[in-house]
Design a protein around this motif. Structure first.
Motif, PDB file in Angstrom:
ATOM      1  N   ASP A  75      60.628  40.075  -0.488  1.00  0.00           N
ATOM      2  CA  ASP A  75      61.150  40.928  -1.639  1.00  0.00           C
ATOM      3  C   ASP A  75      59.997  41.297  -2.470  1.00  0.00           C
ATOM      4  N   ARG A  76      60.304  42.064  -3.566  1.00  0.00           N
ATOM      5  CA  ARG A  76      59.288  42.436  -4.725  1.00  0.00           C
ATOM      6  C   ARG A  76      58.632  41.316  -5.269  1.00  0.00           C
ATOM      7  N   ASP A  77      59.549  40.235  -5.421  1.00  0.00           N
ATOM      8  CA  ASP A  77      59.150  39.213  -6.256  1.00  0.00           C
ATOM      9  C   ASP A  77      58.271  38.116  -5.407  1.00  0.00           C
ATOM     10  N   GLY A  78      58.227  38.372  -3.986  1.00  0.00           N
ATOM     11  CA  GLY A  78      57.643  37.546  -3.088  1.00  0.00           C
ATOM     12  C   GLY A  78      58.426  36.324  -2.611  1.00  0.00           C
ATOM     13  N   ASN A  79      59.643  36.719  -2.659  1.00  0.00           N
ATOM     14  CA  ASN A  79      60.848  35.653  -1.966  1.00  0.00           C
ATOM     15  C   ASN A  79      61.195  36.102  -0.509  1.00  0.00           C
ATOM     16  N   ALA A  80      61.198  35.213   0.226  1.00  0.00           N
ATOM     17  CA  ALA A  80      61.457  35.433   1.797  1.00  0.00           C
ATOM     18  C   ALA A  80      62.949  35.896   1.685  1.00  0.00           C
ATOM     19  N   THR A  81      62.997  36.897   2.443  1.00  0.00           N
ATOM     20  CA  THR A  81      64.564  37.402   2.699  1.00  0.00           C
ATOM     21  C   THR A  81      64.661  37.613   4.294  1.00  0.00           C
ATOM     22  N   LEU A  82      65.998  37.511   4.741  1.00  0.00           N
ATOM     23  CA  LEU A  82      66.337  37.516   6.214  1.00  0.00           C
ATOM     24  C   LEU A  82      65.635  38.573   6.931  1.00  0.00           C
ATOM     25  N   ALA A  83      64.839  38.067   8.067  1.00  0.00           N
ATOM     26  CA  ALA A  83      64.199  39.244   8.773  1.00  0.00           C
ATOM     27  C   ALA A  83      64.612  38.894  10.239  1.00  0.00           C
ATOM     28  N   ALA A  84      65.815  38.587  10.657  1.00  0.00           N
ATOM     29  CA  ALA A  84      66.114  38.244  12.120  1.00  0.00           C
ATOM     30  C   ALA A  84      66.095  39.740  12.815  1.00  0.00           C
ATOM     31  N   PRO A  85      65.396  39.609  13.890  1.00  0.00           N
ATOM     32  CA  PRO A  85      65.253  40.844  14.738  1.00  0.00           C
ATOM     33  C   PRO A  85      66.601  41.361  15.279  1.00  0.00           C
ATOM     34  N   CYS A  86      66.513  42.799  14.929  1.00  0.00           N
ATOM     35  CA  CYS A  86      67.700  43.718  15.178  1.00  0.00           C
ATOM     36  C   CYS A  86      67.836  43.873  16.934  1.00  0.00           C
ATOM     37  N   PRO A  87      69.054  44.082  17.424  1.00  0.00           N
ATOM     38  CA  PRO A  87      69.177  44.163  18.986  1.00  0.00           C
ATOM     39  C   PRO A  87      68.192  45.130  19.475  1.00  0.00           C
ATOM     40  N   ILE A  88      67.513  46.145  19.108  1.00  0.00           N
ATOM     41  CA  ILE A  88      66.390  46.654  19.672  1.00  0.00           C
ATOM     42  C   ILE A  88      65.551  45.921  19.958  1.00  0.00           C
ATOM     43  N   CYS A  89      64.739  45.167  18.817  1.00  0.00           N
ATOM     44  CA  CYS A  89      63.695  44.338  18.806  1.00  0.00           C
ATOM     45  C   CYS A  89      63.897  43.140  19.815  1.00  0.00           C
ATOM     46  N   MET A  90      65.212  42.650  19.974  1.00  0.00           N
ATOM     47  CA  MET A  90      65.523  41.716  20.761  1.00  0.00           C
ATOM     48  C   MET A  90      65.468  41.970  22.207  1.00  0.00           C
ATOM     49  N   SER A  91      65.935  43.105  22.560  1.00  0.00           N
ATOM     50  CA  SER A  91      65.591  44.025  23.733  1.00  0.00           C
ATOM     51  C   SER A  91      64.287  43.871  24.207  1.00  0.00           C
ATOM     52  N   ALA A  92      63.299  44.227  23.395  1.00  0.00           N
ATOM     53  CA  ALA A  92      62.030  44.285  23.729  1.00  0.00           C
ATOM     54  C   ALA A  92      61.177  42.845  23.789  1.00  0.00           C
ATOM     55  N   ILE A  93      61.735  41.991  22.898  1.00  0.00           N
ATOM     56  CA  ILE A  93      61.184  40.825  23.004  1.00  0.00           C
ATOM     57  C   ILE A  93      61.597  39.848  24.351  1.00  0.00           C
ATOM     58  N   ARG A  94      62.883  40.203  24.492  1.00  0.00           N
ATOM     59  CA  ARG A  94      63.319  39.545  25.919  1.00  0.00           C
ATOM     60  C   ARG A  94      62.419  40.011  27.254  1.00  0.00           C
ATOM     61  N   ALA A  95      62.111  41.337  26.963  1.00  0.00           N
ATOM     62  CA  ALA A  95      61.337  41.996  28.135  1.00  0.00           C
ATOM     63  C   ALA A  95      60.148  41.420  28.356  1.00  0.00           C
ATOM     64  N   THR A  96      59.408  40.885  27.066  1.00  0.00           N
ATOM     65  CA  THR A  96      58.219  40.514  27.189  1.00  0.00           C
ATOM     66  C   THR A  96      58.164  39.086  27.727  1.00  0.00           C
ATOM     67  N   GLY A  97      58.992  38.425  27.709  1.00  0.00           N
ATOM     68  CA  GLY A  97      59.291  36.946  28.005  1.00  0.00           C
ATOM     69  C   GLY A  97      58.618  35.974  27.147  1.00  0.00           C
ATOM     70  N   ILE A  98      58.846  36.375  25.635  1.00  0.00           N
ATOM     71  CA  ILE A  98      58.443  35.569  24.524  1.00  0.00           C
ATOM     72  C   ILE A  98      59.740  34.641  24.444  1.00  0.00           C
ATOM     73  N   LYS A  99      59.109  33.186  24.336  1.00  0.00           N
ATOM     74  CA  LYS A  99      60.152  32.080  24.370  1.00  0.00           C
ATOM     75  C   LYS A  99      60.631  31.725  23.265  1.00  0.00           C
ATOM     76  N   VAL A 100      59.917  31.838  22.074  1.00  0.00           N
ATOM     77  CA  VAL A 100      60.512  31.239  20.649  1.00  0.00           C
ATOM     78  C   VAL A 100      60.426  32.486  19.876  1.00  0.00           C
ATOM     79  N   ILE A 101      61.582  32.711  19.144  1.00  0.00           N
ATOM     80  CA  ILE A 101      61.831  33.481  18.172  1.00  0.00           C
ATOM     81  C   ILE A 101      62.122  32.955  16.624  1.00  0.00           C
ATOM     82  N   GLU A 102      61.343  33.207  16.014  1.00  0.00           N
ATOM     83  CA  GLU A 102      61.615  32.647  14.361  1.00  0.00           C
ATOM     84  C   GLU A 102      61.525  33.768  13.455  1.00  0.00           C
ATOM     85  N   HIS A 103      62.325  33.357  12.272  1.00  0.00           N
ATOM     86  CA  HIS A 103      62.256  34.699  11.135  1.00  0.00           C
ATOM     87  C   HIS A 103      62.432  33.912   9.867  1.00  0.00           C
ATOM     88  N   THR A 104      62.149  34.738   8.906  1.00  0.00           N
ATOM     89  CA  THR A 104      62.532  34.295   7.697  1.00  0.00           C
ATOM     90  C   THR A 104      64.052  34.280   7.230  1.00  0.00           C
TER      91      THR A 104
END
Length: 104
Positions: A75-104
Motif C-alpha cells: 500500500d501507499r505506506d509500504g505495508n504488504a497487502t494481500l496479493a494472491a493470484p486471481c483465477p486468470i493468473c492461476m490458470s497461466a501459472i499452472r500452464a507453465t508448470g511453476i511448482k511453488v506459488i507465494e504471495h504477500t
C-alpha cells in the motif's frame, strides 16, 4: 478505477536455485494475448489488462526453468497487502508448470 485506487503488483519468477528469471508488473494500459486467453478460459474475458504474474511469465526467457513465483503488493505506506493470484493468473501459472506459488 481512479489512479488513487490503482495497485502496484509485482511478480518475480525464480529457478530452483533461487535465481531471478523475470520480473513483471501489472498494467492498467497494456494487454497481452496470453492474458486474453486465460481470461477467456476462466470466464472473465473482460479482464484484459496485463496482470503482474502473466507479465513475468511472458518476460521469462526460459519458462521451463521456472520453479517459484512470488507475488507482492504494497500500500501507499509500504505495508504488504494481500496479493494472491486471481483465477486468470492461476490458470497461466499452472500452464507453465511453476511448482511453488507465494504471495504477500
Amino acid at each position: 478505477m481512479s489512479k488513487s485506487q490503482r495497485q502496484n503488483i509485482t511478480a518475480v519468477i525464480y529457478d530452483r536455485r533461487g535465481r531471478v528469471l523475470s520480473i513483471g508488473q501489472n498494467s492498467y494500459i497494456k494487454t497481452h494475448p496470453i492474458q486474453a486467453k486465460h481470461a477467456e478460459k476462466v470466464g472473465e474475458p473482460y479482464k484484459q489488462f496485463l496482470h503482474a504474474e502473466i507479465h513475468a511469465i511472458v518476460r521469462c526467457p526460459d519458462v521451463s526453468k521456472a520453479h517459484r513465483i512470488f507475488v507482492s503488493r504494497f500500500d501507499r505506506d509500504g505495508n504488504a497487502t494481500l496479493a494472491a493470484p486471481c483465477p486468470i493468473c492461476m490458470s497461466a501459472i499452472r500452464a507453465t508448470g511453476i511448482k511453488v506459488i507465494e504471495h504477500t
